[in-house]
Design an enzyme around this catalytic site. Structure first.
Site, short mmCIF file in Angstrom:
data_model
loop_
_atom_site.label_atom_id
_atom_site.label_comp_id
_atom_site.label_asym_id
_atom_site.label_seq_id
_atom_site.Cartn_x
_atom_site.Cartn_y
_atom_site.Cartn_z
N HIS A 1 0.84 -1.21 0.00
CA HIS A 1 0.00 0.00 0.00
C HIS A 1 0.88 1.26 0.00
CE1 HIS A 1 -3.16 -2.69 2.10
NE2 HIS A 1 -3.66 -2.38 0.92
N LYS B 1 -16.50 -7.33 4.15
CA LYS B 1 -15.37 -7.63 5.05
C LYS B 1 -15.67 -7.21 6.48
CE LYS B 1 -11.61 -7.26 1.71
NZ LYS B 1 -10.52 -6.43 1.21
N ARG C 1 -3.01 -6.12 -8.63
CA ARG C 1 -1.90 -7.08 -8.50
C ARG C 1 -2.00 -8.23 -9.47
NH1 ARG C 1 -3.54 -8.43 -2.80
NH2 ARG C 1 -5.46 -8.18 -4.00
N SER D 1 -3.40 -7.82 2.89
CA SER D 1 -3.53 -7.58 4.33
C SER D 1 -3.87 -8.86 5.08
CB SER D 1 -4.60 -6.53 4.59
OG SER D 1 -4.21 -5.31 4.01
N1 COA Z 1 -0.43 -3.94 -1.77
C1 COA Z 1 -0.83 -4.87 -0.91
N2 COA Z 1 -2.09 -5.31 -0.83
C2 COA Z 1 -2.96 -4.78 -1.67
C3 COA Z 1 -2.62 -3.80 -2.61
C4 COA Z 1 -1.28 -3.39 -2.64
N3 COA Z 1 -0.85 -2.48 -3.50
N4 COA Z 1 -3.71 -3.46 -3.31
C5 COA Z 1 -4.71 -4.21 -2.83
N5 COA Z 1 -4.26 -5.00 -1.85
C6 COA Z 1 -5.00 -6.00 -1.10
C7 COA Z 1 -5.53 -5.49 0.20
O1 COA Z 1 -4.59 -5.68 1.23
C8 COA Z 1 -6.75 -6.37 0.40
O2 COA Z 1 -6.35 -7.59 0.94
P1 COA Z 1 -7.33 -8.47 1.85
O3 COA Z 1 -8.51 -8.83 1.00
O4 COA Z 1 -6.47 -9.60 2.20
O5 COA Z 1 -7.71 -7.62 3.01
C9 COA Z 1 -7.24 -6.63 -1.02
O6 COA Z 1 -6.14 -6.35 -1.86
C10 COA Z 1 -8.39 -5.77 -1.45
O7 COA Z 1 -8.07 -4.42 -1.22
P2 COA Z 1 -8.98 -3.44 -0.36
O8 COA Z 1 -8.21 -2.23 -0.13
O9 COA Z 1 -9.55 -4.11 0.84
O10 COA Z 1 -10.04 -3.11 -1.44
P3 COA Z 1 -11.49 -3.53 -1.56
O11 COA Z 1 -11.61 -4.02 -2.93
O12 COA Z 1 -11.99 -4.35 -0.45
O13 COA Z 1 -12.16 -2.07 -1.49
C11 COA Z 1 -13.09 -0.09 -0.57
C12 COA Z 1 -12.29 -1.36 -0.31
C13 COA Z 1 -13.44 0.50 0.77
C14 COA Z 1 -12.25 0.91 -1.35
C15 COA Z 1 -14.32 -0.45 -1.44
O14 COA Z 1 -15.00 -1.56 -0.89
C16 COA Z 1 -15.28 0.70 -1.51
O15 COA Z 1 -15.08 1.60 -2.31
N6 COA Z 1 -16.29 0.69 -0.63
C17 COA Z 1 -17.25 1.73 -0.54
C18 COA Z 1 -18.60 1.22 -1.05
C19 COA Z 1 -18.75 1.50 -2.50
O16 COA Z 1 -18.65 2.61 -2.98
N7 COA Z 1 -19.05 0.42 -3.22
C20 COA Z 1 -19.34 0.49 -4.62
C21 COA Z 1 -18.13 0.29 -5.45
S1 COA Z 1 -18.60 0.22 -7.16
#
Ligand code: COA
Length: 166
Positions: free
Chosen positions: A18, A42, A91, A129
């Site tokens: 990140h 989550k 990724r 994560s």
């Molecule tokens: N390095 C390390 N890990 C990374 C990474 C990087 N560069 N990029 C992504 N990851 C990993 C994260 O650690 C996470 O791992 P985990 O699943 O083991 O916890 C995984 O990739 C997913 O990343 P995350 O940051 O949790 O993204 P997400 O896809 O769950 O999105 C929000 C989180 C909050 C941004 C997203 O759910 C959101 O926008 N929510 C608001 C509701 C909304 O608007 N929804 C409609 C969307 S169309």
């Protein structure tokens, strides 16, 4: 007009993967907000306040980076904070498909918002994560996976407790 970008994610906890994206995006845009949110599917191990604090500490040296928590839709966060670029890390091929879907949906909901996807540096390509939490729990060293400022909290929350001497 100053372009404001937001790097959205759960950051549970923030990793060096990140931080790699935060650093690179902070060089690309005059202002970067790290938007710490919630994926409704989550159940984060760290609270929203804790995750914001961890990102804040990890990115403390980057002066054009601000950390804000949000609940609800990311497009509402973008509208309220003048954000026109959403940064996401991709990724794997699976990530690309998922991110494309979200990018299209978000742009549909808020046409002023475009998504920029950054590939992680190769050494972080397989980091996540949940993997970091699992490794910490099983006693593996995580010094090379998370920022220095994050490691103590991670060990405190998930580290193996040494058995007490009788
Ligand atoms: N390095 C390390 N890990 C990374 C990474 C990087 N560069 N990029 C992504 N990851 C990993 C994260 O650690 C996470 O791992 P985990 O699943 O083991 O916890 C995984 O990739 C997913 O990343 P995350 O940051 O949790 O993204 P997400 O896809 O769950 O999105 C929000 C989180 C909050 C941004 C997203 O759910 C959101 O926008 N929510 C608001 C509701 C909304 O608007 N929804 C409609 C969307 S169309």
């Amino acid at each position: 007009m100053t372009v404001i970008a937001a790097y959205s994610g759960t950051f549970d906890p923030p990793t060096l993967g990140h931080l790699d994206i935060i650093e690179r995006a902070s060089h690309m845009f005059p202002k970067l907000i790290v938007a710490v949110g919630l994926n409704p599917s989550k159940r984060p191990a760290f609270t929203l306040e804790e995750r914001c604090e961890l990102v804040q500490r990890a990115a403390a040296e980057l002066k054009n980076v601000e950390v804000l928590g949000f609940e609800g839709l990311v497009v509402d966060f973008a509208r309220e904070n003048g954000v026109t670029v959403l940064v996401r890390g991709v990724r794997t091929v699976g990530d690309v498909d998922y991110e494309k879907q979200m990018a299209v949906m978000n742009r549909d909901l808020y046409p002023a918002l475009d998504t920029v996807m950054l590939a992680p540096s190769p050494k972080y390509a397989h980091l996540s994560s949940s993997l970091v939490r699992e490794l910490t729990h099983l006693g593996a060293p995580v010094g090379k996976l998370v920022p220095k400022a994050v490691a103590p909290d991670l060990l405190e929350r998930f580290g193996r407790r040494k058995p007490r001497k009788a």
